[in-house]
Motif scaffolding. Structure first.
Motif, PDB file in Angstrom:
ATOM      1  N   MET A   8      -1.442  -5.284  14.894  1.00  0.00           N
ATOM      2  CA  MET A   8      -0.751  -4.556  13.824  1.00  0.00           C
ATOM      3  C   MET A   8       0.654  -4.226  14.284  1.00  0.00           C
ATOM      4  SD  MET A   8      -3.374  -2.128  11.871  1.00  0.00           S
ATOM      5  CE  MET A   8      -4.772  -1.603  12.848  1.00  0.00           C
ATOM      6  N   GLN A   9       1.545  -4.079  13.307  1.00  0.00           N
ATOM      7  CA  GLN A   9       2.935  -3.786  13.615  1.00  0.00           C
ATOM      8  C   GLN A   9       3.156  -2.289  13.808  1.00  0.00           C
ATOM      9  OE1 GLN A   9       5.936  -5.812  11.204  1.00  0.00           O
ATOM     10  NE2 GLN A   9       4.257  -6.453   9.876  1.00  0.00           N
ATOM     11  N   PRO A  10       3.945  -1.931  14.823  1.00  0.00           N
ATOM     12  CA  PRO A  10       4.294  -0.515  15.004  1.00  0.00           C
ATOM     13  C   PRO A  10       5.488  -0.171  14.110  1.00  0.00           C
ATOM     14  CG  PRO A  10       5.240  -1.790  16.778  1.00  0.00           C
ATOM     15  CD  PRO A  10       4.491  -2.765  15.904  1.00  0.00           C
ATOM     16  N   THR A 107       4.104 -16.916   1.531  1.00  0.00           N
ATOM     17  CA  THR A 107       4.404 -15.960   0.457  1.00  0.00           C
ATOM     18  C   THR A 107       4.844 -14.593   0.987  1.00  0.00           C
ATOM     19  OG1 THR A 107       2.084 -15.379   0.324  1.00  0.00           O
ATOM     20  CG2 THR A 107       2.863 -17.051  -1.212  1.00  0.00           C
ATOM     21  N   GLN A 108       4.409 -14.220   2.198  1.00  0.00           N
ATOM     22  CA  GLN A 108       4.823 -12.910   2.700  1.00  0.00           C
ATOM     23  C   GLN A 108       6.341 -12.857   2.869  1.00  0.00           C
ATOM     24  OE1 GLN A 108       2.847 -10.238   5.784  1.00  0.00           O
ATOM     25  NE2 GLN A 108       4.629 -10.918   6.937  1.00  0.00           N
ATOM     26  N   PHE A 109       6.919 -13.957   3.368  1.00  0.00           N
ATOM     27  CA  PHE A 109       8.374 -13.997   3.510  1.00  0.00           C
ATOM     28  C   PHE A 109       9.040 -13.822   2.150  1.00  0.00           C
ATOM     29  CE2 PHE A 109      12.409 -16.302   3.255  1.00  0.00           C
ATOM     30  CZ  PHE A 109      13.148 -15.572   4.172  1.00  0.00           C
ATOM     31  N   ASP A 111       7.878 -12.397  -0.498  1.00  0.00           N
ATOM     32  CA  ASP A 111       7.725 -11.016  -0.983  1.00  0.00           C
ATOM     33  C   ASP A 111       8.671 -10.073  -0.269  1.00  0.00           C
ATOM     34  OD1 ASP A 111       5.715 -12.017  -2.500  1.00  0.00           O
ATOM     35  OD2 ASP A 111       4.068 -11.178  -1.303  1.00  0.00           O
ATOM     36  N   LYS A 112       8.686 -10.177   1.069  1.00  0.00           N
ATOM     37  CA  LYS A 112       9.491  -9.219   1.841  1.00  0.00           C
ATOM     38  C   LYS A 112      10.977  -9.488   1.682  1.00  0.00           C
ATOM     39  CE  LYS A 112       6.198  -7.593   5.227  1.00  0.00           C
ATOM     40  NZ  LYS A 112       5.934  -7.249   6.616  1.00  0.00           N
ATOM     41  N   ALA A 113      11.358 -10.765   1.621  1.00  0.00           N
ATOM     42  CA  ALA A 113      12.779 -11.099   1.468  1.00  0.00           C
ATOM     43  C   ALA A 113      13.275 -10.667   0.094  1.00  0.00           C
ATOM     44  CB  ALA A 113      12.999 -12.590   1.678  1.00  0.00           C
ATOM     45  N   ASP A 148      -6.651  -9.753   3.795  1.00  0.00           N
ATOM     46  CA  ASP A 148      -6.494 -10.938   2.981  1.00  0.00           C
ATOM     47  C   ASP A 148      -5.011 -11.318   2.802  1.00  0.00           C
ATOM     48  OD1 ASP A 148      -7.093 -12.314   0.189  1.00  0.00           O
ATOM     49  OD2 ASP A 148      -6.078 -10.447  -0.274  1.00  0.00           O
ATOM     50  N   ASP A 149      -4.101 -10.351   3.045  1.00  0.00           N
ATOM     51  CA  ASP A 149      -2.661 -10.654   2.943  1.00  0.00           C
ATOM     52  C   ASP A 149      -2.178 -11.587   4.059  1.00  0.00           C
ATOM     53  OD1 ASP A 149      -3.167  -8.385   4.686  1.00  0.00           O
ATOM     54  OD2 ASP A 149      -1.010  -8.133   4.829  1.00  0.00           O
ATOM     55  N   GLN A 150      -2.966 -11.718   5.132  1.00  0.00           N
ATOM     56  CA  GLN A 150      -2.550 -12.554   6.271  1.00  0.00           C
ATOM     57  C   GLN A 150      -3.259 -13.902   6.308  1.00  0.00           C
ATOM     58  OE1 GLN A 150      -0.134 -11.877   8.512  1.00  0.00           O
ATOM     59  NE2 GLN A 150       0.306 -10.131   7.197  1.00  0.00           N
ATOM     60  N   LYS A 151      -4.061 -14.175   5.286  1.00  0.00           N
ATOM     61  CA  LYS A 151      -4.887 -15.371   5.286  1.00  0.00           C
ATOM     62  C   LYS A 151      -4.045 -16.651   5.387  1.00  0.00           C
ATOM     63  CE  LYS A 151      -8.657 -17.346   2.735  1.00  0.00           C
ATOM     64  NZ  LYS A 151      -9.273 -17.534   1.454  1.00  0.00           N
ATOM     65  N   SER A 194       0.086  -3.701  -6.464  1.00  0.00           N
ATOM     66  CA  SER A 194       0.588  -4.153  -5.160  1.00  0.00           C
ATOM     67  C   SER A 194      -0.259  -3.583  -4.038  1.00  0.00           C
ATOM     68  CB  SER A 194       2.043  -3.731  -4.942  1.00  0.00           C
ATOM     69  OG  SER A 194       2.505  -2.890  -5.944  1.00  0.00           O
ATOM     70  N   LYS A 195      -0.312  -4.313  -2.925  1.00  0.00           N
ATOM     71  CA  LYS A 195      -1.146  -3.850  -1.822  1.00  0.00           C
ATOM     72  C   LYS A 195      -0.553  -2.606  -1.189  1.00  0.00           C
ATOM     73  CE  LYS A 195       0.551  -5.903   2.446  1.00  0.00           C
ATOM     74  NZ  LYS A 195       0.163  -5.154   3.616  1.00  0.00           N
ATOM     75  N   MET A 196      -1.412  -1.769  -0.644  1.00  0.00           N
ATOM     76  CA  MET A 196      -0.938  -0.616   0.102  1.00  0.00           C
ATOM     77  C   MET A 196      -0.178  -1.164   1.303  1.00  0.00           C
ATOM     78  SD  MET A 196      -3.073   2.710   1.434  1.00  0.00           S
ATOM     79  CE  MET A 196      -3.582   3.288  -0.170  1.00  0.00           C
TER      80      MET A 196
HETATM   81 MG    MG Z   1       1.810  -6.932   6.759  1.00  0.00          MG
END
Ligand code: MG
Ligand code: ATP
Length: 329
Positions: A8-10, A107-109, A111-113, A148-151, A194-196
Motif C-alpha cells: 500500500m502507498q504511504p 485505466t488508473q493512469f 483516472d488519476k491523470a 479490484d482497482d489493481q486487477k 467512485s471508489k473510496m
Molecule cells: Mg490506488
C-alpha cells in the motif's frame, strides 16, 4: 507455502476503510497459509507530489497500521519499498519490454491523470504499473491479493512475466490472477459511484482508520442513499445502500443476502446505525494500537530496517537472474 506479495502507498496519514476491507483484512486472514511480503510502496507514492517530511511520517504511520491491523512482522516480511534498490532496477528492465500502447491502456493512469490534467501527470505516474510488476516479480509471488482497482495491473504483470520468460528463458514466476474477496471494492460514502480513495476530494465520503470513533459513526450515518427506502443490493440503482451492505458484510462476515433478509422492512436510519456500530467496533481497537506503536518510532525504524534486509536477500537474487538472462552480466 505459496509466496504472497502486496503493498500500500504511504500517500495519506491514515488508511481508509477500502484499504482495510480490500487489503489489510484479507492479508491478515491469509498470513498463516503463505510466505508473505507486505510492502510500504513509497516509490509508488512519489508518482504524485509528496512533502518529504510528511512522507517520512506517513511511512511509519502505515507500518504501525499494518501491525495494528494484524500483520505479524515476525511471520510476514513488512518492509519499505525504497529500502530495496532492486525494485527500481527491475522496473527499468521491464520497461524495455513494455509496449507504449500497452502502458497507455492502464485505466488508473487515465483516472488519476484526468484529475490534475494530463500535462501535469508525471512520467512516473504513467510507468507506475511497470514498477508494480517489478515489485511482484522480484518476490516470485504466486498470489497477489489486491482490490479490484489493481486487477488490470496484475494482468499486465502476468503478460510481462510471460513475455520475458519467452524471450529470455524461464526467469519469473507468473502470478495467479488477483484473488477477489467478496465486496472487495468499497465506494465513497458521499459519491458511491467512485471508489473510496486516499485522494478523494470530499473528506466526508472517506472513513479513515485513524478517525475518532465518533467521527466515523457520523460519516456513516450521513452516507448518501436513495429515496426508495428498501435495503437491498443493486449496484446500478442503489449504489449507496449496496456499498453499506458490502461494508456491513465485511465487518460481520454475514453474506449480503443474509443481511438483506435481516433488514427487510426496516428503515435506513436503523440500518446505518448498525453499520456505524459495526465499523466502530472493528476499527477503534486498530486505531488505539496504531497510536501506541507510534509512541516508539525508533522501534518501528529498527523493525523496518531488519525486514528490508530480509526482503533484499530475495529481491537481489531475482534481479540477478533477470540481468543474466538479458545478457547484462
Ligand atoms: Mg490506488
Ligand atoms: P489512491 O486512490 O491514491 O490510489 P488507494 O486508496 O487506492 O489510493 P492504494 O495504496 O493505492 O490506496 O491501495 C492499497 C490497497 O488498497 C490496494 O490493494 C487496493 O486495491 C486497495 N484498495 C484501495 N481502494 C480500495 C477500495 N475503495 N476498495 C477496496 N480496496 C481498495
Amino acid at each position: 507455502k505459496p509466496r504472497l506479495y502486496s503493498g500500500m502507498q504511504p500517500s495519506s496519514g491514515s488508511l481508509h476503510l477500502g484499504n482495510y476491507i480490500g487489503a489489510l483484512q484479507q492479508w491478515r486472514r491469509m498470513q498463516d497459509e503463505v510466505d508473505a511480503f507486505f510492502s510500504i510502496v513509497d516509490l509508488h507514492a512519489i508518482t504524485v507530489p509528496q512533502s518529504p517530511q510528511v512522507l517520512r511520517e506517513q511511512v511509519r504511520t502505515l507500518a504501525a497500521q499494518y501491525i495494528a491491523g494484524g500483520i505479524d512482522p515476525d511471520r510476514s516480511c513488512l518492509y519499505v519499498q525504497s529500502h530495496v534498490a532492486a525494485h527500481a532496477q527491475l522496473a527499468w528492465l521491464l520497461g524495455t519490454i513494455t509496449g507504449f500502447g500497452e502502458a497507455s491502456r492502464m485505466t488508473q493512469f487515465k483516472d488519476k491523470a484526468a484529475k490534475g490534467g494530463q500535462d501535469a501527470a508525471s512520467v512516473g505516474l504513467f510507468t507506475y504499473p511497470i514498477l508494480m510488476a517489478a515489485d511482484i516479480l522480484l518476490f516470485d509471488a504466486d498470489v497477489v491479493p489486491v482490490g479490484d482497482d489493481q486487477k488490470q495491473h496484475v494482468e499486465l504483470t502476468r503478460d510481462l512475466a510471460e513475455r520475458f520468460n519467452k524471450r529470455f528463458g524461464a526467469t519469473f514466476t507468473v502470478p495467479k490472477p488477483v484473488i477477489l474477496a467478496g465486496g472487495a471494492r468499497i465506494y465513497d460514502l458521499q459519491s458511491p459511484e467512485s471508489k473510496m480513495s486516499k485522494s478523494a476530494d470530499n473528506d466526508k465520503g472517506v472513513v479513515w482508520l485513524l478517525d475518532e470513533p465518533a467521527k466515523t459513526a457520523k460519516k456513516i450515518r450521513s452516507a448518501v442513499t436513495d429515496t426508495e427506502g428498501s435495503i437491498r443490493a443493486d449496484r446500478a440503482q442503489k449504489p449507496g445502500v449496496t456499498n453499506l451492505l458490502d461494508i456491513l458484510s465485511a465487518m460481520t462476515g454475514s453474506p449480503v443476502a443474509t443481511l438483506e433478509a435481516e433488514f427487510e422492512g426496516q428503515g435506513y436510519g436503523v440500518f446505518k446505525t448498525t453499520v456505524a456500530d459495526a465499523v466502530v467496533a472493528e476499527l477503534a481497537p486498530v486505531r488505539e494500537r496504531t497510536l501506541e506503536l507510534l509512541d516508539d518510532p525508533a522501534e518501528l525504524d529498527r523493525l523496518l530496517a531488519a525486514n528490508a534486509e530480509r526482503a533484499a536477500a530475495v529481491a537481489d537474487a531475482t534481479l540477478r537472474r533477470a540481468l543474466e538472462a538479458m545478457g547484462l552480466r
